[in-house]
Design a protein around this motif. Structure first.
Motif, PDB file in Angstrom:
ATOM      1  N   SER A 143       0.819  -1.221   0.000  1.00 13.27           N
ATOM      2  CA  SER A 143       0.000   0.000   0.000  1.00 13.27           C
ATOM      3  C   SER A 143       0.848   1.264   0.000  1.00 13.27           C
ATOM      4  CB  SER A 143      -0.963   0.005   1.187  1.00 13.27           C
ATOM      5  OG  SER A 143      -1.746  -1.148   1.183  1.00 13.27           O
ATOM      6  N   GLU A 144       0.626   2.105   0.998  1.00 15.64           N
ATOM      7  CA  GLU A 144       1.299   3.402   1.054  1.00 15.64           C
ATOM      8  C   GLU A 144       2.784   3.287   1.427  1.00 15.64           C
ATOM      9  OE1 GLU A 144      -0.104   2.490   5.111  1.00 15.64           O
ATOM     10  OE2 GLU A 144      -1.166   2.525   3.222  1.00 15.64           O
ATOM     11  N   THR A 145       3.246   2.113   1.754  1.00 15.35           N
ATOM     12  CA  THR A 145       4.663   1.963   2.100  1.00 15.35           C
ATOM     13  C   THR A 145       5.539   1.616   0.889  1.00 15.35           C
ATOM     14  OG1 THR A 145       4.412  -0.366   2.719  1.00 15.35           O
ATOM     15  CG2 THR A 145       4.132   1.275   4.473  1.00 15.35           C
ATOM     16  N   TRP A 146       4.917   1.351  -0.273  1.00 16.24           N
ATOM     17  CA  TRP A 146       5.674   1.010  -1.484  1.00 16.24           C
ATOM     18  C   TRP A 146       6.775   2.030  -1.761  1.00 16.24           C
ATOM     19  CZ3 TRP A 146       6.795  -2.478  -5.102  1.00 16.24           C
ATOM     20  CH2 TRP A 146       5.942  -3.562  -5.314  1.00 16.24           C
ATOM     21  N   GLU A 147       6.379   3.272  -1.964  1.00 14.22           N
ATOM     22  CA  GLU A 147       7.340   4.300  -2.401  1.00 14.22           C
ATOM     23  C   GLU A 147       8.426   4.574  -1.362  1.00 14.22           C
ATOM     24  OE1 GLU A 147       7.600   5.147  -5.555  1.00 14.22           O
ATOM     25  OE2 GLU A 147       5.853   3.874  -5.890  1.00 14.22           O
ATOM     26  N   PRO A 148       8.079   4.730  -0.065  1.00 11.40           N
ATOM     27  CA  PRO A 148       9.162   4.936   0.906  1.00 11.40           C
ATOM     28  C   PRO A 148      10.131   3.748   0.982  1.00 11.40           C
ATOM     29  CG  PRO A 148       7.045   5.503   1.893  1.00 11.40           C
ATOM     30  CD  PRO A 148       6.769   4.888   0.548  1.00 11.40           C
ATOM     31  N   ILE A 149       9.611   2.534   0.878  1.00 11.56           N
ATOM     32  CA  ILE A 149      10.479   1.355   0.927  1.00 11.56           C
ATOM     33  C   ILE A 149      11.377   1.314  -0.312  1.00 11.56           C
ATOM     34  CG2 ILE A 149      10.492  -1.172   0.743  1.00 11.56           C
ATOM     35  CD1 ILE A 149       8.147  -1.174   2.740  1.00 11.56           C
ATOM     36  N   LEU A 150      10.805   1.562  -1.487  1.00  9.45           N
ATOM     37  CA  LEU A 150      11.610   1.579  -2.712  1.00  9.45           C
ATOM     38  C   LEU A 150      12.678   2.663  -2.655  1.00  9.45           C
ATOM     39  CD1 LEU A 150       8.953   1.013  -5.499  1.00  9.45           C
ATOM     40  CD2 LEU A 150      10.808  -0.517  -4.848  1.00  9.45           C
ATOM     41  N   ALA A 151      12.313   3.835  -2.145  1.00 13.46           N
ATOM     42  CA  ALA A 151      13.285   4.934  -2.046  1.00 13.46           C
ATOM     43  C   ALA A 151      14.431   4.547  -1.120  1.00 13.46           C
ATOM     44  CB  ALA A 151      12.593   6.201  -1.555  1.00 13.46           C
ATOM     45  N   TYR A 152      14.099   3.953   0.020  1.00 15.59           N
ATOM     46  CA  TYR A 152      15.141   3.535   0.965  1.00 15.59           C
ATOM     47  C   TYR A 152      16.063   2.489   0.335  1.00 15.59           C
ATOM     48  CZ  TYR A 152      17.508   1.244   4.814  1.00 15.59           C
ATOM     49  OH  TYR A 152      18.478   0.693   5.624  1.00 15.59           O
ATOM     50  N   LEU A 153      15.471   1.448  -0.250  1.00 12.77           N
ATOM     51  CA  LEU A 153      16.268   0.350  -0.812  1.00 12.77           C
ATOM     52  C   LEU A 153      17.139   0.818  -1.972  1.00 12.77           C
ATOM     53  CD1 LEU A 153      13.625  -2.511  -0.682  1.00 12.77           C
ATOM     54  CD2 LEU A 153      15.641  -2.250   0.794  1.00 12.77           C
ATOM     55  N   SER A 154      16.565   1.577  -2.909  1.00 12.84           N
ATOM     56  CA  SER A 154      17.342   1.982  -4.082  1.00 12.84           C
ATOM     57  C   SER A 154      18.395   3.022  -3.728  1.00 12.84           C
ATOM     58  CB  SER A 154      16.423   2.491  -5.195  1.00 12.84           C
ATOM     59  OG  SER A 154      15.691   3.612  -4.768  1.00 12.84           O
ATOM     60  N   THR A 155      18.154   3.823  -2.703  1.00 14.46           N
ATOM     61  CA  THR A 155      19.143   4.815  -2.285  1.00 14.46           C
ATOM     62  C   THR A 155      20.272   4.181  -1.492  1.00 14.46           C
ATOM     63  OG1 THR A 155      17.455   6.549  -2.203  1.00 14.46           O
ATOM     64  CG2 THR A 155      19.481   6.937  -0.951  1.00 14.46           C
ATOM     65  N   ASN A 156      19.936   3.301  -0.577  1.00 13.48           N
ATOM     66  CA  ASN A 156      20.938   2.753   0.333  1.00 13.48           C
ATOM     67  C   ASN A 156      21.511   1.413  -0.106  1.00 13.48           C
ATOM     68  OD1 ASN A 156      20.879   4.788   2.585  1.00 13.48           O
ATOM     69  ND2 ASN A 156      18.724   4.341   2.293  1.00 13.48           N
ATOM     70  N   TYR A 157      20.818   0.725  -0.995  1.00 13.30           N
ATOM     71  CA  TYR A 157      21.290  -0.566  -1.510  1.00 13.30           C
ATOM     72  C   TYR A 157      21.132  -0.554  -3.028  1.00 13.30           C
ATOM     73  CZ  TYR A 157      21.122  -1.673   3.395  1.00 13.30           C
ATOM     74  OH  TYR A 157      21.329  -1.643   4.749  1.00 13.30           O
ATOM     75  N   GLY A 158      21.629   0.521  -3.653  1.00  8.94           N
ATOM     76  CA  GLY A 158      21.512   0.706  -5.092  1.00  8.94           C
ATOM     77  C   GLY A 158      22.458  -0.190  -5.866  1.00  8.94           C
ATOM     78  N   GLU A 159      22.507   0.038  -7.165  1.00  6.30           N
ATOM     79  CA  GLU A 159      23.364  -0.762  -8.046  1.00  6.30           C
ATOM     80  C   GLU A 159      24.780  -0.809  -7.508  1.00  6.30           C
ATOM     81  OE1 GLU A 159      22.857  -2.640 -10.800  1.00  6.30           O
ATOM     82  OE2 GLU A 159      20.740  -2.295 -10.529  1.00  6.30           O
ATOM     83  N   ALA A 160      25.309  -1.989  -7.376  1.00  5.19           N
ATOM     84  CA  ALA A 160      26.678  -2.164  -6.896  1.00  5.19           C
ATOM     85  C   ALA A 160      27.618  -2.224  -8.091  1.00  5.19           C
ATOM     86  CB  ALA A 160      26.787  -3.438  -6.079  1.00  5.19           C
ATOM     87  N   LYS A 161      28.729  -1.542  -7.968  1.00  3.59           N
ATOM     88  CA  LYS A 161      29.733  -1.585  -9.022  1.00  3.59           C
ATOM     89  C   LYS A 161      30.658  -2.767  -8.765  1.00  3.59           C
ATOM     90  CE  LYS A 161      29.617   3.312  -9.910  1.00  3.59           C
ATOM     91  NZ  LYS A 161      30.331   4.563  -9.908  1.00  3.59           N
TER      92      LYS A 161
END
Length: 128
Positions: A89-107
């Motif tokens: 529900s309403e937690t989709w976007e905050p969770i995605l923002a947290y994950l992609s910002t803090n555990y983004g693409e690894a080089k």
């Protein structure tokens, strides 16, 4: 001879100032402490991710993965479709923002690895 020395100093000055400008264009990424219990970076939103993800599996697995928003969205959707994860529900976007910002693409560290990892479809079949 003096003109050559002046030219060398000018070239070095230009190179140093241009590399300093390039470095200043990149905003330093803020480092957050890691929660010793969950293993999550204690960046904004970590408590929500801890509560949602830790309900089904250890959050220590989060740090073992990385991806941009698209990858994390697909991963969460896979969990909903096949693993019994509830609608976020309403937690989709905050969770995605947290994950992609803090555990983004690894080089890939090409000093350690010779090549990028193989796509799973290119791996040999498992031994029977």
């Amino acid at each position: 001879m003096r003109g050559l020395r002046s030219l060398k100093i000018l070239v070095v000055s230009v190179l140093l100032s241009s590399s300093a400008l390039a470095a200043s264009d990149e905003a330093p990424k803020k480092e957050y402490p890691v929660d010793p219990k969950s293993g999550l970076k204690m960046a904004p939103g970590w408590e929500m991710v801890n509560a949602q993800c830790n309900a089904c599996h250890t959050t220590l697995i989060v740090g073992q993965n990385s991806g941009d928003e698209k990858v994390w969205r697909e991963t969460l959707q896979w969990m909903i479709d096949t693993q019994g994860l509830w609608d976020l529900s309403e937690t989709w976007e905050p969770i995605l923002a947290y994950l992609s910002t803090n555990y983004g693409e690894a080089k890939i560290d090409l000093e350690t690895f010779r090549r990028l990892p193989l796509d799973p479809s290119m791996m040999p079949p498992p031994k029977e």
